[in-house]
Write an enzyme that holds these catalytic residues in place. Structure first.
Site, PDB file in Angstrom:
ATOM      1  N   SER A 159      59.691  41.328 121.488  1.00  0.00           N
ATOM      2  CA  SER A 159      58.390  40.812 121.079  1.00  0.00           C
ATOM      3  C   SER A 159      57.318  41.770 121.583  1.00  0.00           C
ATOM      4  CB  SER A 159      58.174  39.426 121.699  1.00  0.00           C
ATOM      5  OG  SER A 159      56.837  38.984 121.563  1.00  0.00           O
TER       6      SER A 159
ATOM      7  N   TYR B  24      57.951  33.889 129.659  1.00  0.00           N
ATOM      8  CA  TYR B  24      58.219  34.546 128.377  1.00  0.00           C
ATOM      9  C   TYR B  24      58.016  36.056 128.490  1.00  0.00           C
ATOM     10  CZ  TYR B  24      58.491  35.051 123.317  1.00  0.00           C
ATOM     11  OH  TYR B  24      58.878  35.403 122.041  1.00  0.00           O
TER      12      TYR B  24
ATOM     13  N   LYS C  45      60.897  38.941 127.828  1.00  0.00           N
ATOM     14  CA  LYS C  45      60.774  39.933 126.762  1.00  0.00           C
ATOM     15  C   LYS C  45      60.545  41.346 127.303  1.00  0.00           C
ATOM     16  CE  LYS C  45      61.546  37.255 123.246  1.00  0.00           C
ATOM     17  NZ  LYS C  45      62.767  37.429 122.429  1.00  0.00           N
TER      18      LYS C  45
END
Length: 239
Positions: A142, A155, A159
């Site tokens: 991402s 998160y 990532k």
């Protein structure tokens, strides 16, 4: 892989969103595809839907990327069914968001175990088969894997980890004839984090766009490797 006809792919988290879009694009090329989901019903329903629409062949497999044995079994079932494994797409992912004061240890563990350790389990389980086929491993990271934001500690960590992990794996495996790339999308119109795609998402990257991108990567000349691909919406709304 100039001709993708009958090439075999395993896609984790392939029952919806980006994984489903990639599965559709692969089947349009005449590929054979195994899609995994934590729900056997979801996986088999998606395989049935794909087989009714496209030339290629799909199967559904129940597997949780957080479980190493599940991932080994997913690879085994794919090879037992189709005879080989040419492409692995490590796509399964989820997100929990909140400040460091709010996010729980359970939420942290779920994000890291799914988004990062799940990618490790996936390629670890598949590497021997990809050596045989001189195949391709693609992880779905991402832009959050290079751009941090408030409320994104878990998160972002997962990532950032996927991006770095995949680039290191690329260096580990390139001498075995295995290509490795990570795709880093920006805003995508998917069901991620409970969202339901709707007409207001028209400006976002669509799942079909990422499906086309993966096909383009597979068809790159043998001596060329886009090891990290950032992709953004062309025209996001003005702030």
């Amino acid at each position: 892989m100039e001709n993708l006809q009958d090439k075999v792919a395993l896609i984790t988290g392939g029952s919806k969103g980006i994984g489903f879009g990639i599965a559709e694009s692969f089947l349009k090329q005449g590929m054979k595809v195994a899609v995994t989901s934590r729900s056997l019903t979801n996986a088999e329903d998606v395989a049935k839907e794909l087989n009714a629409k496209y030339e290629g062949k799909a199967i559904g497999i129940k597997a949780d990327v957080r479980n190493y044995i599940d991932q080994q079994e997913a690879v085994r079932k794919t090879v037992d069914t189709f005879g080989s494994l040419d492409v692995l797409i490590a796509n399964a992912g989820l997100g929990h968001f909140g400040s460091i004061e709010e996010i729980t240890d359970k939420e942290w563990k779920e994000v890291i175990d799914t988004n990062l350790t799940g990618v490790f389990y996936s390629i670890k389980s598949a590497v021997d088969e990809l050596k045989k086929s001189k195949g391709y491993f693609i992880s779905i990271s991402s832009l959050a894997g290079t751009n941090f934001f408030a409320g994104g500690s878990a998160y972002n960590a997962s990532k950032f980890g996927v991006t770095g992990f995949t680039q290191a794996v690329m260096l580990d495996l390139r001498q075995n004839g295995i290509k490795v790339s990570t795709i880093m999308p920006g805003s995508v119109a998917t069901h991620f984090n409970g969202h339901t795609p709707n007409e207001d998402d028209a400006w976002k990257i669509q799942k079909e766009d990422l499906g086309q991108l993966t096909v383009d990567l597979l068809k790159m000349p043998e001596n060329a490797l886009p090891s990290k691909v950032e992709i953004r919406p062309t025209t996001p709304p003005s702030k």
